[in-house]
Design a protein around this motif. Sequence first.
Motif, short mmCIF file in Angstrom:
data_model
loop_
_atom_site.label_atom_id
_atom_site.label_comp_id
_atom_site.label_asym_id
_atom_site.label_seq_id
_atom_site.Cartn_x
_atom_site.Cartn_y
_atom_site.Cartn_z
N LYS A 41 7.98 -0.83 3.94
CA LYS A 41 7.97 -1.16 2.51
C LYS A 41 7.64 0.08 1.68
O LYS A 41 6.67 0.78 1.98
N PRO A 42 8.43 0.38 0.65
CA PRO A 42 8.14 1.56 -0.18
C PRO A 42 6.80 1.43 -0.88
O PRO A 42 6.42 0.33 -1.32
N PRO A 43 6.04 2.50 -1.00
CA PRO A 43 4.75 2.43 -1.70
C PRO A 43 4.95 2.22 -3.20
O PRO A 43 5.97 2.60 -3.77
N SER A 116 5.21 0.87 -10.42
CA SER A 116 6.55 1.33 -10.08
C SER A 116 6.50 2.04 -8.73
O SER A 116 5.42 2.44 -8.26
N SER A 117 7.66 2.18 -8.12
CA SER A 117 7.74 2.95 -6.88
C SER A 117 7.68 4.45 -7.14
O SER A 117 7.55 5.23 -6.20
N ARG A 156 -0.48 10.30 -14.30
CA ARG A 156 0.31 10.06 -13.10
C ARG A 156 -0.62 9.81 -11.91
O ARG A 156 -1.46 10.65 -11.58
N PRO A 157 -0.50 8.66 -11.25
CA PRO A 157 -1.38 8.38 -10.11
C PRO A 157 -1.05 9.30 -8.93
O PRO A 157 0.11 9.64 -8.69
N VAL A 163 -1.05 -1.65 -0.43
CA VAL A 163 -1.88 -1.61 0.77
C VAL A 163 -1.23 -0.72 1.82
O VAL A 163 0.00 -0.58 1.89
N SER A 164 -2.05 -0.13 2.67
CA SER A 164 -1.58 0.76 3.71
C SER A 164 -1.07 -0.02 4.91
O SER A 164 -1.39 -1.20 5.09
N PRO A 165 -0.27 0.61 5.80
CA PRO A 165 0.19 -0.08 7.01
C PRO A 165 -0.96 -0.56 7.89
O PRO A 165 -0.82 -1.58 8.57
#
Length: 215
Positions: A41-43, A116-117, A156-157, A163-165
């Motif tokens: 899944k894209p962050p 946003s991605s 900008r973050p 969530v992480s893998p």
Amino acid sequence: MTENPRRPAALRRAKALPPWSLLAVGAVAGGLLGGTYGTLKPPTYTATAYVVAVPTEKSDPASALGFAQAYGRVAAQLAVLGDAQVWAGVPVKTLQQSVQTATSPDAPMVSISATSSRADLAADMANAVSRSLTQHAKSSRTATNVELQQFARAVRPTSPSSVSPAVTGLVGASAGGLLGGLLLLVRPRRGQEDEAARPAAVPGPALAADAHGAL
């Protein structure tokens, strides 16, 4: 009792496993699926801007607090997002799906968060909506006696908010272990299976002597 030869060998081997194996298999499978989902899944990134309601000389802090609550609801309206889309460079539908606002019951402040991605796009959308909201508040300043000012721009973050893998893997392992436990509870026990598979007892024929004696 002789075991039914028609019973599949894989089923016989599965039933021969210890009961806790269902928990282990479910936890491992769930952990693998959850970790894979978190990896593929894209962050996503979240940026937040803040605006504050300031009373004029004809108003008071209580009025500013009330109008801050109102502006928090107005920020998601089409009139505000219609101008924000020009500065953000995205359609209004994207802003409706990506931007959320929140207010505080104790402070006349409105937070505007965009997800946003892309980290830069998240900041641009949050700043665009906060800018459009302050412009709309300025146009009605004479009637409300409250001015909306920008308190903090969205930056900008640097790290994703998703969530992480590792976390998705832990959640998947917990869900898989829970499912294995439920299967373990509903699985019939071996004694119950043997009792169900045992043929019903049929009384043997009476001896001829007993039959004649009964007569």
